[in-house]
Motif scaffolding. Sequence first.
Motif, PDB file in Angstrom:
ATOM      1  N   ALA A  56       0.834  -1.213   0.000  1.00  0.00           N
ATOM      2  CA  ALA A  56       0.000   0.000   0.000  1.00  0.00           C
ATOM      3  C   ALA A  56       0.867   1.261   0.000  1.00  0.00           C
ATOM      4  O   ALA A  56       0.617   2.195  -0.777  1.00  0.00           O
ATOM      5  CB  ALA A  56      -0.929  -0.013   1.207  1.00  0.00           C
ATOM      6  N   LEU A  57       1.879   1.292   0.860  1.00  0.00           N
ATOM      7  CA  LEU A  57       2.756   2.468   0.911  1.00  0.00           C
ATOM      8  C   LEU A  57       3.548   2.615  -0.377  1.00  0.00           C
ATOM      9  O   LEU A  57       3.704   3.728  -0.898  1.00  0.00           O
ATOM     10  CB  LEU A  57       3.715   2.346   2.100  1.00  0.00           C
ATOM     11  N   ALA A  58       4.046   1.498  -0.899  1.00  0.00           N
ATOM     12  CA  ALA A  58       4.812   1.550  -2.146  1.00  0.00           C
ATOM     13  C   ALA A  58       3.945   2.019  -3.305  1.00  0.00           C
ATOM     14  O   ALA A  58       4.413   2.727  -4.193  1.00  0.00           O
ATOM     15  CB  ALA A  58       5.410   0.176  -2.446  1.00  0.00           C
TER      16      ALA A  58
ATOM     17  N   LEU B 138       0.810  -4.526  -8.849  1.00  0.00           N
ATOM     18  CA  LEU B 138       0.618  -4.725  -7.412  1.00  0.00           C
ATOM     19  C   LEU B 138       0.906  -6.171  -7.019  1.00  0.00           C
ATOM     20  O   LEU B 138       1.479  -6.437  -5.959  1.00  0.00           O
ATOM     21  CB  LEU B 138      -0.812  -4.344  -7.012  1.00  0.00           C
ATOM     22  N   LEU B 139       0.502  -7.093  -7.878  1.00  0.00           N
ATOM     23  CA  LEU B 139       0.776  -8.502  -7.619  1.00  0.00           C
ATOM     24  C   LEU B 139       2.268  -8.768  -7.593  1.00  0.00           C
ATOM     25  O   LEU B 139       2.768  -9.490  -6.730  1.00  0.00           O
ATOM     26  CB  LEU B 139       0.102  -9.371  -8.676  1.00  0.00           C
TER      27      LEU B 139
ATOM     28  N   ILE C  65       9.689  -1.177  -8.198  1.00  0.00           N
ATOM     29  CA  ILE C  65       8.999  -2.115  -9.081  1.00  0.00           C
ATOM     30  C   ILE C  65       7.680  -1.517  -9.550  1.00  0.00           C
ATOM     31  O   ILE C  65       7.362  -1.513 -10.745  1.00  0.00           O
ATOM     32  CB  ILE C  65       8.755  -3.450  -8.353  1.00  0.00           C
ATOM     33  N   LEU C  66       6.896  -0.996  -8.607  1.00  0.00           N
ATOM     34  CA  LEU C  66       5.613  -0.406  -8.963  1.00  0.00           C
ATOM     35  C   LEU C  66       5.790   0.840  -9.830  1.00  0.00           C
ATOM     36  O   LEU C  66       5.019   1.059 -10.773  1.00  0.00           O
ATOM     37  CB  LEU C  66       4.827  -0.064  -7.700  1.00  0.00           C
TER      38      LEU C  66
ATOM     39  N   ARG D  96       5.102   3.269 -14.973  1.00  0.00           N
ATOM     40  CA  ARG D  96       5.601   4.151 -16.036  1.00  0.00           C
ATOM     41  C   ARG D  96       5.352   3.536 -17.410  1.00  0.00           C
ATOM     42  O   ARG D  96       4.838   4.201 -18.317  1.00  0.00           O
ATOM     43  CB  ARG D  96       7.096   4.410 -15.853  1.00  0.00           C
ATOM     44  N   GLN D  97       5.676   2.273 -17.565  1.00  0.00           N
ATOM     45  CA  GLN D  97       5.491   1.629 -18.858  1.00  0.00           C
ATOM     46  C   GLN D  97       4.004   1.539 -19.227  1.00  0.00           C
ATOM     47  O   GLN D  97       3.614   1.798 -20.372  1.00  0.00           O
ATOM     48  CB  GLN D  97       6.103   0.234 -18.847  1.00  0.00           C
TER      49      GLN D  97
END
Length: 230
Positions: free
Chosen positions: A34-36, A156-157, A110-111, A116-117
């Motif tokens: 959630a924070l990320a 997210l996964l 990662i997120l 971005r992509q």
Amino acid sequence: MPDHASAWDLILSGDAALFAIVRLSLAVSLSAVALAALIGMPLGALLALTRFPGRPILVVLLNAAMGLPPVVVGLAVYLLLSRSGPLGAMGLLFTPSAMVIAQTILIAPILAALTRQTVEDIWAEYRDELGAMNVGPLSRVTTLLWDARFSLLTALLAGFGRAAAEVGAVMIVGGNIDGFTRTMTTAIALETSKGNLPLAMGLGLILVAIVIAINAAVWGTRLWSERHVG
């Protein structure tokens, strides 16, 4: 009795120690995701929609950060939160909060990179429409993130998978304290070394089941979105 049978017995009997570890693991990993997401997804969207000097370098660094060694992140957070560190007075070291911080640092790049992509691809489709409507930068970010929400479930996964499987960083900053900071992965490593295979296998089975369940939920959600939204 075979170890796998004993592992199932622990699960089906609702073993308190086993499920306490599972609850803590889920709480830490979900909090970190959630924070990320709050940090990484807006950052990734902004990188997709803006152009500025040094942007290519920032994108390269962001992509490189996806492969940050967990033990290095754990060491950095340890030094930050240790008694002699700049945030030592907060007393967060060897607590679940420290584990959340370490996992957030691992997951956020990662997120951000995946967002971005995804947003760049959608922006190519909606650029003319949003430009004609004179939509501001912030509104563009929120609009495209919302439109890409089902695709971003995959990101997210990926973040949750990285968090749930993490051992090194959470071991360093959490200390693997029984009943307080012991997660599924650190407990599996410890109990295997102790020869307590039923508990290790029980935790492993639950961890795999959680990952499969989340994958199934994301897959089902994307199918639903394609039929009812797309």
